[in-house]
Write a protein that holds these residues in place. Structure first.
Motif, mmCIF file in Angstrom:
data_model
loop_
_atom_site.group_PDB
_atom_site.id
_atom_site.type_symbol
_atom_site.label_atom_id
_atom_site.label_comp_id
_atom_site.label_asym_id
_atom_site.label_seq_id
_atom_site.Cartn_x
_atom_site.Cartn_y
_atom_site.Cartn_z
ATOM 1 N N PHE A 279 -1.632 10.492 -6.239
ATOM 2 C CA PHE A 279 -2.267 9.729 -5.168
ATOM 3 C C PHE A 279 -1.655 8.340 -5.022
ATOM 4 O O PHE A 279 -1.421 7.869 -3.912
ATOM 5 C CB PHE A 279 -3.781 9.610 -5.420
ATOM 6 N N GLN A 280 -1.400 7.669 -6.144
ATOM 7 C CA GLN A 280 -0.908 6.296 -6.093
ATOM 8 C C GLN A 280 0.418 6.189 -5.353
ATOM 9 O O GLN A 280 0.606 5.289 -4.534
ATOM 10 C CB GLN A 280 -0.770 5.702 -7.497
ATOM 11 N N GLN A 281 1.320 7.110 -5.610
ATOM 12 C CA GLN A 281 2.613 7.065 -4.918
ATOM 13 C C GLN A 281 2.462 7.361 -3.426
ATOM 14 O O GLN A 281 3.148 6.765 -2.601
ATOM 15 C CB GLN A 281 3.596 8.025 -5.582
ATOM 16 N N ALA A 282 1.560 8.252 -3.090
ATOM 17 C CA ALA A 282 1.285 8.513 -1.673
ATOM 18 C C ALA A 282 0.692 7.273 -1.012
ATOM 19 O O ALA A 282 1.072 6.904 0.102
ATOM 20 C CB ALA A 282 0.345 9.710 -1.528
ATOM 21 N N LEU A 283 -0.232 6.608 -1.701
ATOM 22 C CA LEU A 283 -0.851 5.388 -1.176
ATOM 23 C C LEU A 283 0.185 4.277 -1.009
ATOM 24 O O LEU A 283 0.196 3.583 0.017
ATOM 25 C CB LEU A 283 -1.985 4.932 -2.096
ATOM 26 N N ASP A 284 1.047 4.105 -1.985
ATOM 27 C CA ASP A 284 2.100 3.084 -1.885
ATOM 28 C C ASP A 284 2.988 3.346 -0.671
ATOM 29 O O ASP A 284 3.341 2.421 0.069
ATOM 30 C CB ASP A 284 2.946 3.056 -3.160
#
Length: 109
Positions: A51-56
């Motif tokens: 999720f974090q990489q998608a959010l970034d």
């Protein structure tokens, strides 16, 4: 053909026709990983390991949208972001949509 990612969006005043036919075909060839849907919008799905990489990624897309004054629809889920572009004032595709798509593509390694 020029590198779309080096161009900047021009504000759309409306009243102009949406891209169709050979003009749309030429533009879509510059962003081959984007899917043209019903000659109305373009979309692309981006996958990430979490999720974090998608959010970034979505945050970087948002920065491009603000800088260009041309804002996509963004769907963010775990490990995935789907970006959809079209020009609302003309209810269809314009050159600006392909410029933003090319700038988004440049975000990837």
């Amino acid at each position: 053909m020029t590198d779309l990612a080096n161009e900047n969006c021009v504000p759309c005043k409306g009243g102009m026709p949406a891209m169709k036919g050979s003009e749309l075909e030429r533009s879509s060839q510059s962003t081959p990983q984007w899917k043209v849907v019903d000659d109305h919008h373009i979309t692309r799905e981006f996958k990430f390991p979490d999720f974090q990489q998608a959010l970034d990624f979505v945050n970087r897309v948002g920065a491009i949208a603000e800088q260009q004054g041309h804002h996509p629809d963004i769907c963010l889920t775990w490990g995935k972001a789907e970006i959809t572009l079209w020009t609302h004032k003309i209810d269809g595709l314009s050159h600006n949509d392909f410029i933003v798509a090319a700038k988004i593509d440049r975000l990837l390694p």
